[in-house]
Design a protein around this motif. Structure first.
Motif, mmCIF file in Angstrom:
data_model
loop_
_atom_site.group_PDB
_atom_site.id
_atom_site.type_symbol
_atom_site.label_atom_id
_atom_site.label_comp_id
_atom_site.label_asym_id
_atom_site.label_seq_id
_atom_site.Cartn_x
_atom_site.Cartn_y
_atom_site.Cartn_z
ATOM 1 N N SER A 177 2.950 5.602 13.592
ATOM 2 C CA SER A 177 3.710 4.782 12.656
ATOM 3 C C SER A 177 2.840 4.457 11.444
ATOM 4 N N VAL A 178 3.342 4.794 10.264
ATOM 5 C CA VAL A 178 2.584 4.582 9.029
ATOM 6 C C VAL A 178 2.756 3.128 8.590
ATOM 7 N N ALA A 179 1.648 2.447 8.419
ATOM 8 C CA ALA A 179 1.683 1.043 7.997
ATOM 9 C C ALA A 179 2.004 0.948 6.510
ATOM 10 N N ALA A 180 2.865 0.011 6.178
ATOM 11 C CA ALA A 180 3.182 -0.228 4.771
ATOM 12 C C ALA A 180 1.917 -0.631 4.030
ATOM 13 N N GLY A 181 1.734 -0.068 2.849
ATOM 14 C CA GLY A 181 0.564 -0.402 2.050
ATOM 15 C C GLY A 181 -0.672 0.416 2.363
ATOM 16 N N SER A 182 -0.612 1.272 3.386
ATOM 17 C CA SER A 182 -1.759 2.123 3.707
ATOM 18 C C SER A 182 -1.900 3.205 2.644
ATOM 19 N N VAL A 183 -3.041 3.854 2.618
ATOM 20 C CA VAL A 183 -3.276 4.930 1.649
ATOM 21 C C VAL A 183 -2.208 6.006 1.818
ATOM 22 N N PHE A 184 -1.904 6.351 3.046
ATOM 23 C CA PHE A 184 -0.887 7.363 3.315
ATOM 24 C C PHE A 184 0.454 6.939 2.712
ATOM 25 N N ALA A 185 0.867 5.710 2.966
ATOM 26 C CA ALA A 185 2.154 5.209 2.472
ATOM 27 C C ALA A 185 2.175 5.163 0.942
ATOM 28 N N VAL A 186 1.074 4.756 0.340
ATOM 29 C CA VAL A 186 1.016 4.670 -1.119
ATOM 30 C C VAL A 186 1.106 6.055 -1.745
ATOM 31 N N LEU A 187 0.364 7.030 -1.208
ATOM 32 C CA LEU A 187 0.425 8.389 -1.757
ATOM 33 C C LEU A 187 1.831 8.963 -1.637
#
Length: 116
Positions: A75-85
């Motif tokens: 699960s991708v956390a909101a605000g993570s580098v992955f989510a931002v990219l």
């Protein structure tokens, strides 16, 4: 310096000569434009690298490095580098940030230096 202007003028004609003379007389404007072009090139390169990793406007590309990372983190956390990219690529905001804001800031810095 005059020989450089003559060389450019001979290489690309009368308009090139006038443009070269303008930038010789106004180096800060030339520096600002050059900085903006470099900023655009860096921005375009960054977008290309992010796309090669697998972040696309349609989502994470199947079989890409981004897909492998996403599978490994779950699960991708909101605000993570992955989510931002992913958000930057999906919304197209990355073009605004890298293609307009960075060169614009550099140009403003150059213009400020010109006025000081």
């Amino acid at each position: 310096m005059g020989s450089a202007v003559s060389y450019v003028g001979n290489a690309i004609g009368p308009l090139g000569y006038k443009i070269a003379r303008f930038f010789i007389r106004h180096p800060n404007i030339g520096n600002a434009l050059l900085a903006a072009m470099v900023g655009l090139a860096i921005g375009g390169t960054a977008v290309g690298i992010i796309a090669l990793i697998g972040f696309t406007p349609a989502g994470v590309a199947a079989g890409s490095l981004a897909a492998v990372i996403q599978a490994s983190i779950g699960s991708v956390a909101a605000g993570s580098v992955f989510a931002v990219l992913q958000s930057l690529m999906a919304t197209g905001a990355i073009w605004t940030i890298l293609g307009v804001t960075v060169p614009g800031a550099v140009m403003m810095g150059q213009l400020r230096a010109l006025l000081d």
